[in-house]
Design a protein around this motif. Structure first.
Motif, PDB file in Angstrom:
ATOM      1  N   GLY A  46     -20.556  16.676  15.607  1.00 39.90           N
ATOM      2  CA  GLY A  46     -20.426  16.039  14.308  1.00 39.90           C
ATOM      3  C   GLY A  46     -20.859  14.585  14.393  1.00 39.90           C
ATOM      4  O   GLY A  46     -21.414  14.138  15.403  1.00 39.90           O
ATOM      5  N   TYR A  47     -20.585  13.867  13.333  1.00 39.18           N
ATOM      6  CA  TYR A  47     -20.954  12.458  13.252  1.00 39.18           C
ATOM      7  C   TYR A  47     -19.775  11.570  13.625  1.00 39.18           C
ATOM      8  O   TYR A  47     -18.618  11.902  13.354  1.00 39.18           O
ATOM      9  CB  TYR A  47     -21.376  12.109  11.828  1.00 39.18           C
ATOM     10  CG  TYR A  47     -22.780  12.526  11.455  1.00 39.18           C
ATOM     11  CD1 TYR A  47     -23.793  11.582  11.310  1.00 39.18           C
ATOM     12  CD2 TYR A  47     -23.099  13.859  11.221  1.00 39.18           C
ATOM     13  CE1 TYR A  47     -25.082  11.951  10.941  1.00 39.18           C
ATOM     14  CE2 TYR A  47     -24.382  14.242  10.856  1.00 39.18           C
ATOM     15  CZ  TYR A  47     -25.370  13.282  10.717  1.00 39.18           C
ATOM     16  OH  TYR A  47     -26.643  13.643  10.357  1.00 39.18           O
TER      17      TYR A  47
ATOM     18  N   VAL B 229     -16.278   1.127  18.532  1.00 42.11           N
ATOM     19  CA  VAL B 229     -15.430   2.082  17.827  1.00 42.11           C
ATOM     20  C   VAL B 229     -16.275   3.318  17.580  1.00 42.11           C
ATOM     21  O   VAL B 229     -17.414   3.237  17.120  1.00 42.11           O
ATOM     22  CB  VAL B 229     -14.917   1.494  16.498  1.00 42.11           C
ATOM     23  CG1 VAL B 229     -14.451   2.604  15.559  1.00 42.11           C
ATOM     24  CG2 VAL B 229     -13.792   0.517  16.754  1.00 42.11           C
ATOM     25  N   MET B 230     -15.749   4.481  17.939  1.00 39.13           N
ATOM     26  CA  MET B 230     -16.413   5.758  17.677  1.00 39.13           C
ATOM     27  C   MET B 230     -15.374   6.677  17.034  1.00 39.13           C
ATOM     28  O   MET B 230     -14.686   7.438  17.712  1.00 39.13           O
ATOM     29  CB  MET B 230     -16.947   6.375  18.977  1.00 39.13           C
ATOM     30  CG  MET B 230     -18.229   5.771  19.479  1.00 39.13           C
ATOM     31  SD  MET B 230     -19.624   6.321  18.494  1.00 39.13           S
ATOM     32  CE  MET B 230     -20.981   5.846  19.556  1.00 39.13           C
ATOM     33  N   THR B 231     -15.242   6.553  15.729  1.00 38.88           N
ATOM     34  CA  THR B 231     -14.227   7.301  15.011  1.00 38.88           C
ATOM     35  C   THR B 231     -14.871   8.439  14.231  1.00 38.88           C
ATOM     36  O   THR B 231     -16.041   8.364  13.851  1.00 38.88           O
ATOM     37  CB  THR B 231     -13.433   6.372  14.071  1.00 38.88           C
ATOM     38  OG1 THR B 231     -12.345   7.084  13.493  1.00 38.88           O
ATOM     39  CG2 THR B 231     -14.313   5.821  12.950  1.00 38.88           C
ATOM     40  N   SER B 232     -14.117   9.493  13.998  1.00 39.77           N
ATOM     41  CA  SER B 232     -14.648  10.649  13.279  1.00 39.77           C
ATOM     42  C   SER B 232     -15.223  10.216  11.936  1.00 39.77           C
ATOM     43  O   SER B 232     -14.605   9.440  11.202  1.00 39.77           O
ATOM     44  CB  SER B 232     -13.540  11.678  13.044  1.00 39.77           C
ATOM     45  OG  SER B 232     -13.005  12.116  14.267  1.00 39.77           O
ATOM     46  N   ALA B 233     -16.394  10.744  11.624  1.00 36.92           N
ATOM     47  CA  ALA B 233     -17.088  10.346  10.395  1.00 36.92           C
ATOM     48  C   ALA B 233     -16.563  11.167   9.228  1.00 36.92           C
ATOM     49  O   ALA B 233     -16.993  12.302   8.993  1.00 36.92           O
ATOM     50  CB  ALA B 233     -18.586  10.529  10.555  1.00 36.92           C
ATOM     51  N   ASN B 234     -15.608  10.576   8.527  1.00 39.39           N
ATOM     52  CA  ASN B 234     -15.022  11.235   7.367  1.00 39.39           C
ATOM     53  C   ASN B 234     -14.189  10.215   6.604  1.00 39.39           C
ATOM     54  O   ASN B 234     -13.934   9.106   7.079  1.00 39.39           O
ATOM     55  CB  ASN B 234     -14.135  12.419   7.792  1.00 39.39           C
ATOM     56  CG  ASN B 234     -13.056  12.031   8.788  1.00 39.39           C
ATOM     57  OD1 ASN B 234     -12.826  10.857   9.078  1.00 39.39           O
ATOM     58  ND2 ASN B 234     -12.384  13.023   9.345  1.00 39.39           N
ATOM     59  N   LEU B 235     -13.771  10.602   5.410  1.00 42.23           N
ATOM     60  CA  LEU B 235     -12.707   9.881   4.740  1.00 42.23           C
ATOM     61  C   LEU B 235     -11.393  10.443   5.258  1.00 42.23           C
ATOM     62  O   LEU B 235     -11.343  11.561   5.769  1.00 42.23           O
ATOM     63  CB  LEU B 235     -12.803  10.058   3.226  1.00 42.23           C
ATOM     64  CG  LEU B 235     -13.901   9.253   2.511  1.00 42.23           C
ATOM     65  CD1 LEU B 235     -14.021   9.708   1.062  1.00 42.23           C
ATOM     66  CD2 LEU B 235     -13.605   7.758   2.568  1.00 42.23           C
TER      67      LEU B 235
ATOM     68  N   ILE C 268     -14.480  16.243   9.938  1.00 40.26           N
ATOM     69  CA  ILE C 268     -15.603  15.463  10.434  1.00 40.26           C
ATOM     70  C   ILE C 268     -16.903  16.028   9.854  1.00 40.26           C
ATOM     71  O   ILE C 268     -17.084  17.251   9.776  1.00 40.26           O
ATOM     72  CB  ILE C 268     -15.628  15.475  11.980  1.00 40.26           C
ATOM     73  CG1 ILE C 268     -16.752  14.588  12.524  1.00 40.26           C
ATOM     74  CG2 ILE C 268     -15.718  16.874  12.530  1.00 40.26           C
ATOM     75  CD1 ILE C 268     -16.728  14.448  14.037  1.00 40.26           C
ATOM     76  N   ALA C 269     -17.797  15.150   9.416  1.00 36.10           N
ATOM     77  CA  ALA C 269     -19.082  15.585   8.883  1.00 36.10           C
ATOM     78  C   ALA C 269     -19.973  16.063  10.027  1.00 36.10           C
ATOM     79  O   ALA C 269     -20.032  15.431  11.088  1.00 36.10           O
ATOM     80  CB  ALA C 269     -19.752  14.443   8.128  1.00 36.10           C
ATOM     81  N   PHE C 270     -20.695  17.193   9.820  1.00 31.56           N
ATOM     82  CA  PHE C 270     -21.562  17.676  10.900  1.00 31.56           C
ATOM     83  C   PHE C 270     -22.910  18.177  10.414  1.00 31.56           C
ATOM     84  O   PHE C 270     -23.857  18.247  11.189  1.00 31.56           O
ATOM     85  CB  PHE C 270     -20.846  18.767  11.713  1.00 31.56           C
ATOM     86  CG  PHE C 270     -20.817  20.131  11.075  1.00 31.56           C
ATOM     87  CD1 PHE C 270     -21.561  21.173  11.608  1.00 31.56           C
ATOM     88  CD2 PHE C 270     -20.036  20.387   9.959  1.00 31.56           C
ATOM     89  CE1 PHE C 270     -21.526  22.436  11.039  1.00 31.56           C
ATOM     90  CE2 PHE C 270     -19.992  21.643   9.387  1.00 31.56           C
ATOM     91  CZ  PHE C 270     -20.745  22.689   9.928  1.00 31.56           C
ATOM     92  N   GLN C 271     -23.027  18.538   9.155  1.00 37.68           N
ATOM     93  CA  GLN C 271     -24.318  18.955   8.632  1.00 37.68           C
ATOM     94  C   GLN C 271     -25.014  17.753   8.005  1.00 37.68           C
ATOM     95  O   GLN C 271     -24.381  16.932   7.336  1.00 37.68           O
ATOM     96  CB  GLN C 271     -24.139  20.079   7.616  1.00 37.68           C
ATOM     97  CG  GLN C 271     -23.622  21.370   8.249  1.00 37.68           C
ATOM     98  CD  GLN C 271     -23.355  22.461   7.237  1.00 37.68           C
ATOM     99  OE1 GLN C 271     -23.004  22.170   6.098  1.00 37.68           O
ATOM    100  NE2 GLN C 271     -23.519  23.711   7.652  1.00 37.68           N
TER     101      GLN C 271
ATOM    102  N   GLY D 181      -7.646  20.932  11.214  1.00 42.10           N
ATOM    103  CA  GLY D 181      -7.109  19.850  10.384  1.00 42.10           C
ATOM    104  C   GLY D 181      -6.079  20.322   9.380  1.00 42.10           C
ATOM    105  O   GLY D 181      -5.434  21.359   9.555  1.00 42.10           O
ATOM    106  N   ASP D 182      -5.945  19.575   8.290  1.00 37.25           N
ATOM    107  CA  ASP D 182      -4.946  19.820   7.252  1.00 37.25           C
ATOM    108  C   ASP D 182      -5.544  20.745   6.203  1.00 37.25           C
ATOM    109  O   ASP D 182      -6.448  20.368   5.458  1.00 37.25           O
ATOM    110  CB  ASP D 182      -4.526  18.492   6.628  1.00 37.25           C
ATOM    111  CG  ASP D 182      -3.480  18.663   5.530  1.00 37.25           C
ATOM    112  OD1 ASP D 182      -3.122  19.820   5.221  1.00 37.25           O
ATOM    113  OD2 ASP D 182      -3.038  17.647   4.975  1.00 37.25           O
ATOM    114  N   LEU D 183      -5.011  21.973   6.113  1.00 38.39           N
ATOM    115  CA  LEU D 183      -5.606  22.983   5.248  1.00 38.39           C
ATOM    116  C   LEU D 183      -5.473  22.662   3.760  1.00 38.39           C
ATOM    117  O   LEU D 183      -6.130  23.304   2.933  1.00 38.39           O
ATOM    118  CB  LEU D 183      -4.985  24.350   5.536  1.00 38.39           C
ATOM    119  CG  LEU D 183      -5.213  24.921   6.937  1.00 38.39           C
ATOM    120  CD1 LEU D 183      -4.686  26.342   7.015  1.00 38.39           C
ATOM    121  CD2 LEU D 183      -6.676  24.883   7.328  1.00 38.39           C
ATOM    122  N   LYS D 184      -4.643  21.687   3.407  1.00 44.19           N
ATOM    123  CA  LYS D 184      -4.530  21.336   1.990  1.00 44.19           C
ATOM    124  C   LYS D 184      -5.819  20.711   1.462  1.00 44.19           C
ATOM    125  O   LYS D 184      -6.041  20.678   0.249  1.00 44.19           O
ATOM    126  CB  LYS D 184      -3.356  20.378   1.782  1.00 44.19           C
ATOM    127  CG  LYS D 184      -1.995  21.025   2.016  1.00 44.19           C
ATOM    128  CD  LYS D 184      -0.868  20.010   1.825  1.00 44.19           C
ATOM    129  CE  LYS D 184       0.482  20.644   2.092  1.00 44.19           C
ATOM    130  NZ  LYS D 184       1.596  19.660   1.967  1.00 44.19           N
TER     131      LYS D 184
END
Length: 755
Positions: free
Chosen positions: A222-223, A324-330, A335-338, A425-428
């Motif tokens: 992912g990103y 810093v290498m943090t998961s690319a998401n809000l 995590i974004a991967f496409q 992750g959180d399924l909600k």
């Protein structure tokens, strides 16, 4: 002359195993063939007895770095008179059980070539060989061959093909093999996703990071969002854009010498940091270090990883202490991967995108680990570990286990192995739920399993439970949350019998319809009984009480003092109107479900001690309460009172709360209050386990649940229990939090299926 058919299963595909077999056969002077199939590797070897023995010994003792064998069997077959040893084309069988290798870090040989100016792959960001590189994230099917990976998009040039076909090459049958002439390439994009015309995308990205810009960097699974870890302004902007107020960011440094400038680590932590899996490792911060305080606010630890791709090394070599290498998401998104999805979701966060054209097939986030009690503990089991199987105490029917609502993972079992998925992750979150469905489909595809038994959480409203209800033609097994935690710990440790389960977490649906979380169980895979728990208290506002710990503090104060609340800062700072309303909710049970949760007790104590009145991420109050302890936290435990009511051992928290409030009114430090609270819980665990040992004769204790991510509590409890003669089982390869729940669900359902 003899001939043997040899069947090998384990992680033996995509790790240079066939080249290893070929070369071992040549050295031993045996003839025959080797091939990949849907179970693993099959070999037919022919030669004189002594030569075959030497060959078999090499198969057992001289494995490639990334290979592991779970089954090795051979049988005698007729001699056919072959004159050479060859690698045959892969076969697909009706039954698939081949284990795909996890993604692994770039090996030392490839790293040396990466920085060798005379090498044709000098500074090529996608260098790899049979001993390293992408695996699980690019695999689309098995057997593991190039056509069944995303590298199928890149036909090899003549030179790469020659290496691939050369048994003497380190890249012999290396499926991701590539070079600058035929492999993936980098591109720099602006925030709108438009290409930026630059001579060298990598060099330009380094300059942008130095200038304080935020980059979305495409990696293995992912990103990442990348920024200079010493740049306060860049990190403040990253937090604002990512909507992540206080949760720590992960760091990545070029090598250990740079990590040593800002973090402390012992030899066990060093080995974990340097391991082939390359997880994020929680390391103690070095006082006065140069890393921005915005990386990990109110935390004594940094989450640190070393590079695991050539691209990471090339980004970090240019003098950064850390990125810093943090998961690319809000926050709360997967995590974004496409590529198209990343540009759409990250355009408002990243200033630029550093991308490549190798497709990621399976979204996989970074793993997180720490050392606790002298051994490694996974807090998030994902890249580097998945889909490596976990061995079960015994074989069982195939089960699909759907995990929990938060920190979701799923699990598929095959005979005596359990395959836990990567962190979902959180399924909600709708996007996470889509990832959950895709993860199940991918695991089924690569394992070719269609289990007839599906396990899910007892809570009827969890989305994983609703997913199970939609499946047709399966036997559904609802598993109580804390029983699954107990079974997960026992399964990981190979315990077949019963044990005392100390299961502390935040929320789990109980058989009485209430919210459990401070539980003492007795049982095993086949069943359990609830032997004790924390006394129930109301959660005023329901879920709001998990976001606002001061609500739980008022509930515990009311339990200990009634309406006559003590003169504490928390009480004084709560508006009279709010105080009146919350007390009415508590007393009348209005939107105040009852809970026995240990996690909610941590929240209450954190609020009472003025550590954290509200939280911005799950578990924050408990984490910061642990971080408040200074030094070794030497302090007398708060008193704990256990009473027996209707055959159940009940921890009455009122005495602990009254003693804690007296300390606060006397001006005790937060460090002292936190240390006394933690030691009180450790004393409670010893007390209840002693009583249950007298009742049952059991000496084995399993510690599980998210609360046992807390190092201070876990190590204090371990010391007390082991000194008293208990055999204590803790997690290591499987998280104690809900990320390990699916394993417990799977073994419980598997046991029921054969009973």
């Amino acid at each position: 002359m003899q001939r043997k058919r040899i069947i090998i299963e384990g992680i033996v595909q995509g790790v240079g195993f066939r080249p290893f077999v070929y070369q071992a056969a040549r050295r031993a002077g045996v003839c025959g063939w080797v091939l990949n199939d849907s179970r693993g590797v099959t070999i037919e070897a022919e030669g004189e007895g002594g030569r075959l023995e030497a060959f078999l010994r090499a198969l057992r003792e001289e494995l490639p770095p990334l290979a592991s064998i779970s089954r090795l069997e051979w049988s005698d077959i007729p001699v056919v008179g072959e004159g050479a040893f060859v690698i045959r084309q892969s076969q697909s069988l009706a039954t698939r059980s081949a284990q795909v290798s996890p993604d692994t870090f770039v090996c030392d040989d490839c790293l040396a070539e990466l920085f060798e100016p005379a090498d044709r792959r000098f500074r090529y960001p996608f260098i790899n060989c049979t001993n390293c590189g992408p695996r699980y994230t690019i695999v689309t099917g098995i057997p593991y061959d190039r056509p069944q990976t995303t590298m199928a998009d890149f036909p090899m040039c003549e030179r790469c093909r020659a290496e691939y076909d050369d048994p003497a090459s380190r890249r012999f049958h290396a499926q991701p093999n590539a070079c600058p002439d035929c492999g993936p390439a980098l591109t720099l994009l602006d925030s709108r996703g438009e290409p930026v015309s630059v001579a060298d995308p990598l060099a330009s990205s380094v300059e942008l990071l130095r200038a304080g810009r935020i980059l979305a960097v495409k990696g293995l699974g992912g990103y990442h969002l990348a920024a200079d870890a010493c740049n306060d302004a860049a990190l403040a902007e990253l937090r604002r854009r990512k909507v992540r107020d206080e949760k720590p960011f992960a760091l990545m440094s070029f090598d250990e010498s740079r990590v040593e400038r800002y973090a402390l680590f012992d030899e066990t932590e060093r080995r974990l940091l340097r391991g082939v899996e390359r997880p994020i490792v929680l390391l103690r911060q070095k006082p006065g270090g140069p890393i921005s305080p915005l990386v990990a606010p109110r935390n004594r630890y940094f989450g640190v990883m070393l590079p695991y791709t050539p691209l990471h090394y090339l980004l970090l070599e240019q003098g950064f202490l850390a990125l810093v290498m943090t998961s690319a998401n809000l926050s709360d998104e997967p995590i974004a991967f496409q590529d198209a999805e990343a540009r759409e979701r990250l355009g408002a966060i990243a200033d630029y995108f550093l991308v490549h054209n190798r497709r990621i097939h399976t979204r996989t986030d970074d793993s997180i680990a720490r050392v606790m009690g002298g051994k490694a503990l996974l807090l998030r089991r994902s890249r580097g570990y998945v889909p490596r199987g976990v061995f079960l105490p015994e074989s069982q029917p195939s089960v699909l286990a759907l995990g929990a609502e938060l920190k979701n993972t799923v699990c598929l079992t095959q005979e005596n192995r359990a395959y836990l998925s990567q962190h979902v992750g959180d399924l909600k979150n709708q996007q996470v739920y889509g990832s959950f469905q895709g993860t199940i489909a991918h695991l089924r595809e690569i394992l070719q399993l269609e289990p007839a038994v599906v396990a899910h959480d007892l809570h009827p409203d969890y989305l994983s439970s609703r997913y199970a209800e939609q499946l047709e033609g399966v036997t559904r097994v609802a598993v109580q949350h804390h029983h699954a935690h107990l079974a997960s710990c026992l399964a990981e440790n190979g315990v077949r019998g019963e044990a005392i389960g100390v299961i502390f977490d935040g929320i789990g649906y109980g058989t009485d319809g209430r919210i459990w979380g401070g539980e003492f169980l007795v049982g095993g895979f086949a069943g359990y009984r609830r032997a004790g728990h924390f006394r129930y208290v109301p959660m005023p506002g329901g879920d709001a009480a998990t976001r606002e710990p001061f609500r739980m503090a008022l509930a515990y104060l009311h339990q200990a003092f009634g309406r006559d609340l003590p003169d504490l800062e928390l009480v004084r700072q709560t508006p009279e109107r709010d105080l009146k309303l919350l007390l009415q909710m508590i007393e009348k049970g209005i939107n105040s479900p009852l809970t026995s949760s240990c996690g909610r007790l941590f929240d209450a104590v954190a609020a009472l001690a003025e550590v954290r009145r509200t939280v911005s991420y799950e578990g924050q109050a408990a984490l910061e309460l642990e971080m408040a302890i200074e030094g070794k936290g030497e302090a007398e435990a708060y008193p704990v009172r256990v009473v027996e009511e209707e055959g159940m051992l009940i921890f009455d928290q009122a005495g602990l709360i009254r003693a804690l409030c007296a300390d606060l009114q006397a001006g005790a430090s937060t460090s002292l209050v936190s240390a006394r609270f933690h030691r009180g819980l450790a004393a409670l665990i010893l007390d209840v386990c002693r009583r249950l040992r007298q009742q049952t004769g059991l000496q084995d204790v399993a510690l599980s649940g998210g609360v046992f991510q807390n190092r201070f509590l876990t190590e204090a409890s371990l010391a007390l229990l082991e000194a008293d003669g208990f055999t204590v089982h803790t997690h290591s390869l499987v998280p104690p939090n809900d990320g390990g729940l699916a394993l417990g669900q799977a073994v419980i359902a598997g046991r029921l299926a054969v009973s």
